[in-house]
Enzyme design. Sequence first.
Site, PDB file in Angstrom:
ATOM      1  N   CYS A 258      40.682  51.808  41.994  1.00  0.00           N
ATOM      2  CA  CYS A 258      39.529  51.702  41.089  1.00  0.00           C
ATOM      3  C   CYS A 258      39.227  52.974  40.297  1.00  0.00           C
ATOM      4  O   CYS A 258      38.974  54.041  40.865  1.00  0.00           O
ATOM      5  CB  CYS A 258      38.293  51.286  41.874  1.00  0.00           C
ATOM      6  SG  CYS A 258      36.905  50.922  40.778  1.00  0.00           S
TER       7      CYS A 258
ATOM      8  N   ARG B 268      41.330  31.853  39.129  1.00  0.00           N
ATOM      9  CA  ARG B 268      41.251  32.623  37.876  1.00  0.00           C
ATOM     10  C   ARG B 268      42.418  33.586  37.711  1.00  0.00           C
ATOM     11  O   ARG B 268      42.677  34.414  38.596  1.00  0.00           O
ATOM     12  CB  ARG B 268      39.922  33.398  37.807  1.00  0.00           C
ATOM     13  CG  ARG B 268      39.749  34.145  36.471  1.00  0.00           C
ATOM     14  CD  ARG B 268      38.382  34.794  36.327  1.00  0.00           C
ATOM     15  NE  ARG B 268      37.331  33.830  36.522  1.00  0.00           N
ATOM     16  CZ  ARG B 268      36.251  34.026  37.293  1.00  0.00           C
ATOM     17  NH1 ARG B 268      36.088  35.169  37.915  1.00  0.00           N
ATOM     18  NH2 ARG B 268      35.356  33.089  37.424  1.00  0.00           N
TER      19      ARG B 268
ATOM     20  N   CYS C 264      32.371  33.702  44.537  1.00  0.00           N
ATOM     21  CA  CYS C 264      33.545  34.064  43.748  1.00  0.00           C
ATOM     22  C   CYS C 264      34.261  35.130  44.560  1.00  0.00           C
ATOM     23  O   CYS C 264      33.731  36.234  44.731  1.00  0.00           O
ATOM     24  CB  CYS C 264      33.116  34.610  42.384  1.00  0.00           C
ATOM     25  SG  CYS C 264      34.494  35.294  41.423  1.00  0.00           S
TER      26      CYS C 264
ATOM     27  N   CYS D 222      26.990  35.490  36.963  1.00  0.00           N
ATOM     28  CA  CYS D 222      27.685  36.015  38.137  1.00  0.00           C
ATOM     29  C   CYS D 222      27.396  37.508  38.181  1.00  0.00           C
ATOM     30  O   CYS D 222      27.360  38.152  37.128  1.00  0.00           O
ATOM     31  CB  CYS D 222      29.185  35.779  38.010  1.00  0.00           C
ATOM     32  SG  CYS D 222      30.136  36.423  39.405  1.00  0.00           S
TER      33      CYS D 222
ATOM     34  N   CYS E 192      31.043  55.950  41.659  1.00  0.00           N
ATOM     35  CA  CYS E 192      30.891  55.145  42.876  1.00  0.00           C
ATOM     36  C   CYS E 192      31.338  55.957  44.092  1.00  0.00           C
ATOM     37  O   CYS E 192      32.346  56.672  44.048  1.00  0.00           O
ATOM     38  CB  CYS E 192      31.721  53.870  42.761  1.00  0.00           C
ATOM     39  SG  CYS E 192      31.514  52.778  44.176  1.00  0.00           S
TER      40      CYS E 192
END
Length: 330
Positions: free
Chosen positions: A72, A272, A200, A140, A65
């Site tokens: 990350c 969550r 979300c 999702c 990425c």
Amino acid sequence: MSLNPAINAHLSAAIRHDWDITEVQALFAMPFNDLVFTAQSIHRTHFDPNEVQISSLLSIKTGSCSEDCGYCPQSARYDSGLTPEALMPVAAVINAAQRAKDQGASRFCMGAAWRQPKDKDIDRVIEMVQGVKALGMETCVTLGMLTDSQTQKLKDGGLDYYNHNLDTSEDYYSEVITTRTYQDRLDTLERVRDAGINVCCGGIVGMGESDVDRAALLQQLANMPKHPESVPINMLVQVEGTPLMGTEQLDPLMFIRTLAVARIMMPQSRVRLSAGRNTMSDEMQALCFLAGANSIFYGDKLLTTDNPMTDHDQVLFQRLGLHSGGSSYA
Ligand code: SAM
Ligand code: DTB
Ligand code: SF4
């Protein structure tokens, strides 16, 4: 028995979108028992307190990425030892969704390590969404920033939820990510909301942020014109090679407070208990559910890192008398 007036005020309050930072800080500062009691009481007025919604994750495109998110392992800028993988074939994704469904998941979340998708990628992702929906699961995806037309294509393709996290406060954001702005995130979230896709959106704690940063993240989420239907609260998973490796561990009780404050401020959202469960004890997770968390990521992997084994979670649910079910449509 009469309740403390401060608790009573929260229990009788309407759904709000006008939180002041000092009010959020006051919630965080409540005595722990008062805070968890208030959160659990509010939780019970909107949800079955013993029901937890179960989502499973799959990384459909891994690593390489271009972004520099300091937490990350999928950023091309850090050496986390990850093997990059191109966008998966549709059939392999649908097989993985079927396995997740067989294990008890109701929602399948597909994540791609992109800054933003290309138009041709969106077509393949829509095929995945349609295949997963045909299994009877909610869908999702989390693909990075979207254009208007990509958002509309996802909506027309039948996508149920789009995950796009704010991650932290606006002030702390640039300490963690420099390759895009907080406003970029807000713009994509507005597109998703306007297109009629469920939102979300949550964040990560344990990144070295301050108390006020955690309060400001929740303030930002709760002051959106409509609360996100799902609010993932992630505990940073520290990965070797990423800049945030070695960050001082957050007090676990502060993580529970964060869930409780999220529950109080967004009473109808699915809050969550997200990344980080692999290093939490069963007792810690029980407190998270008591504080109002009613959704988890389930399955042995998150995107690239480990999550508790499914059989362990099944035993935990039995021990706590929890059952799966529900969607986040309030
Ligand atoms: N690339 C897209 C994006 O950033 O929006 C989608 C995938 S990205 C991996 C999805 C989310 O995973 C991030 O926004 C972040 O909140 C979460 N995440 C990534 N690495 C994490 C870590 N080490 N610990 C906790 N959460 C993490
Ligand atoms: C979210 O809030 N957490 C998930 C999901 N949304 C995409 C991702 C957690 C990733 C943890 C690190 C990893 O496994 O790569
Ligand atoms: Fe890329 Fe998303 Fe990871 Fe940031 S969080 S490096 S955008 S995959």
